[in-house]
Design a protein around this motif. Sequence first.
Motif, PDB file in Angstrom:
ATOM      1  N   MET A 115       0.825  -1.205   0.000  1.00  0.00           N
ATOM      2  CA  MET A 115       0.000   0.000   0.000  1.00  0.00           C
ATOM      3  C   MET A 115       0.858   1.254   0.000  1.00  0.00           C
ATOM      4  N   ALA A 116       2.004   1.189   0.673  1.00  0.00           N
ATOM      5  CA  ALA A 116       2.917   2.325   0.637  1.00  0.00           C
ATOM      6  C   ALA A 116       3.386   2.594  -0.785  1.00  0.00           C
ATOM      7  N   ALA A 117       3.686   1.509  -1.524  1.00  0.00           N
ATOM      8  CA  ALA A 117       4.101   1.669  -2.917  1.00  0.00           C
ATOM      9  C   ALA A 117       2.980   2.257  -3.757  1.00  0.00           C
ATOM     10  N   GLY A 261      13.518   2.269  -5.065  1.00  0.00           N
ATOM     11  CA  GLY A 261      12.424   1.317  -5.227  1.00  0.00           C
ATOM     12  C   GLY A 261      12.279   0.834  -6.657  1.00  0.00           C
ATOM     13  N   LEU A 262      12.485   1.770  -7.612  1.00  0.00           N
ATOM     14  CA  LEU A 262      12.427   1.369  -9.019  1.00  0.00           C
ATOM     15  C   LEU A 262      13.534   0.379  -9.352  1.00  0.00           C
ATOM     16  N   ARG A 554      17.493  -7.720   2.627  1.00  0.00           N
ATOM     17  CA  ARG A 554      18.908  -7.715   2.257  1.00  0.00           C
ATOM     18  C   ARG A 554      19.195  -6.833   1.044  1.00  0.00           C
ATOM     19  N   ARG A 555      18.202  -6.040   0.660  1.00  0.00           N
ATOM     20  CA  ARG A 555      18.347  -5.113  -0.472  1.00  0.00           C
ATOM     21  C   ARG A 555      18.752  -5.853  -1.748  1.00  0.00           C
ATOM     22  N   ALA A 556      18.048  -6.908  -1.997  1.00  0.00           N
ATOM     23  CA  ALA A 556      18.261  -7.701  -3.207  1.00  0.00           C
ATOM     24  C   ALA A 556      17.005  -7.656  -4.064  1.00  0.00           C
ATOM     25  N   GLY A 557      17.175  -7.897  -5.360  1.00  0.00           N
ATOM     26  CA  GLY A 557      16.031  -7.934  -6.252  1.00  0.00           C
ATOM     27  C   GLY A 557      15.239  -9.220  -6.089  1.00  0.00           C
ATOM     28  N   TYR A 558      13.974  -9.155  -6.423  1.00  0.00           N
ATOM     29  CA  TYR A 558      13.099 -10.328  -6.291  1.00  0.00           C
ATOM     30  C   TYR A 558      12.151 -10.379  -7.482  1.00  0.00           C
ATOM     31  N   ARG A 559      11.947 -11.598  -7.965  1.00  0.00           N
ATOM     32  CA  ARG A 559      11.011 -11.816  -9.063  1.00  0.00           C
ATOM     33  C   ARG A 559      10.350 -13.168  -8.876  1.00  0.00           C
ATOM     34  N   ARG A 560       9.093 -13.276  -9.265  1.00  0.00           N
ATOM     35  CA  ARG A 560       8.374 -14.538  -9.173  1.00  0.00           C
ATOM     36  C   ARG A 560       7.764 -14.863 -10.528  1.00  0.00           C
TER      37      ARG A 560
END
Length: 641
Positions: A115-117, A261-262, A554-560
Amino acid sequence: MPGPGLPVACDPVVVWSVVGGALGVLALAAWGTVRVAVVTLAAVLCGGVGVAVLAGVPARIALGGGLVAAGAVTTTWALGRWCRRWWAVRSATLAHRAAAATVPDAAAAAERRRMAAVLHDVAAHRLTSIVVAAGAAARLADPALRAEAIRHAAVESRRVVADLDRLADTDRPPTLPEVDAIAAGLPGVEYRREVPDAPPEVVLVVYRVVLESLTNALRYASGAAVRVLVEGDGTEVVVTVADSGGRAAAPDVGSGRGLAGLREAVVGCGGGFTAGRVGTGWTVCARVPVTSAASPDRRRPLDWVAVLLATATSIGFQLVADDPLPGVAPTAVLLAVYVPHALAVGFRHRAPRRAAATALGAFWLWLGFDLLSWTPTPASDGFLVLCWVDLVLVHTAASAGFARSWLAAVAVAGTGGVVLASGAGITGGRVAAAVVLAGAVAVPAFGAWFAGRGAGRGRRRRGAAVVRAQAELDRRAREAASDERRRISVGVRRHAREHARAVAVAAEEERLGVVLVRARAAVVALRRLLAVEPSDVDEGPPTVGGVAVLAERRRAGYRRVGVVRAVSPVVDVLAHRVAGRLVGPGSAVTVGYLAGGVELVVAGARPDRRVRGVVDAVGGRVTAERDGTIRVWLPDPVPSP
């Protein structure tokens, strides 16, 4: 040395050697990977054969005995592997149950971040444009500019109020026409889209990139010409937002996390992101891949270990026989029988019925060679030694749940009766002997069938229980997220929404100063909401879904990729543990829900040797690519207990 009358087999040295060797094999199975075990056992067996030859044992007997011993050793090792997997499943299940209570809290925390995003992407963008326009009009004291700023504030503030009213219904992903509408509502923006369609997860990232980039252009490059290009070639979508440079109109109303964030969103999709000054302006470029992760190779290493066992047993049986070694032609005939019979074990899980038919066909082929006197070893002797392969295939077919799988047991019994009745030691009628021997073979054959049927039913029953438990856990997580969404919606409407309504009222009354003050207050309220993100779970629950939380921490990218579904507790826990060992700052993890299991692809992974052992315990695979990417495959064909 053995005492008088004491058989060599009963010599304490021999007994303790066998016991010690068995314990060593079990320890290797419990702690070593498949690759380590195969190399170690092969080296030990080859060394044993070499020692036997040096001690005076004929090479033929030593090699045959070594191959037969390899069968016994492999069987012992398989028992150790089963114990290792059982322990891994048990420990993972206990960890999963213990942490189940944290899943709703994690879902609530994820809803807060989502929701923040949404607030940042939608409401903050419109409010920033109001602040910029009103500030410029107040500074320049231009009546036309003032009227335009008031009109813009009236329109955009009502849209902000509508956006906040729809806050509880923001699960719907944006569309490409909505991306077009963002640029169409802003002056001085040149926009072109050359992509007719894209997957929803790709459109969401494109939407965020365009919205955030235009918001930043309004804040830091007021009055600049902005060019937005959305293009692609079917494999990726490229978004470029470039401005010509200008004056900072509202540098104090940003949250400071927009570009970060981007970057996380784009890198999390497996794409690339750059942002920086080009000439006098600023350019943002995001490359978002469209294609999803490829399905991994799902071959089972243990299946091919079984093939080696069947092959070693066949060749060893031939070498230790009393008959002289066959010539080239008889050897070729035997290989024509041995090879397909052994290879059937390798594809028994992918095609159980075809594997059983291949193995039985090998015995019928062998029987035909016997009738032509082409083989030095009768098929009846071969069946006594190699029929364990057929029993394994019957068990596999029964556990798979195929209709009329009992026919496999009948076929093994019938084939065994005919093949055994063809032996040289049979007296009397061959047909009657075949019937009697088929009945004898039917006992272990149907024993294997009943065991496989029970194992398959138990596995499916446990799988259904896992699905039910996961559905209940998902329900609790959805309820927690819904409660959190309602709570935040109430808070937002009481603060940011009231400021936005005040902006609309002030715009109707043409009070530009109030418009500017209230719009700034609304932006500050949203910024505070974005800055306060309480964390109830440190690095997420030990589930596949918890990998997203871990990556964010851990400030890593994530994708599903793939459709989310219920998986077994062992896959849930191990996926999170593996991600915890590999994912670090700057890396990117892709979680793929694929047919038959879950795949984790970690780019820029941290090296960790223990990962291979953790994954190997459940029959998974770890592949390290040249560019530093690590692929981890966790098989889960049927949910485990």
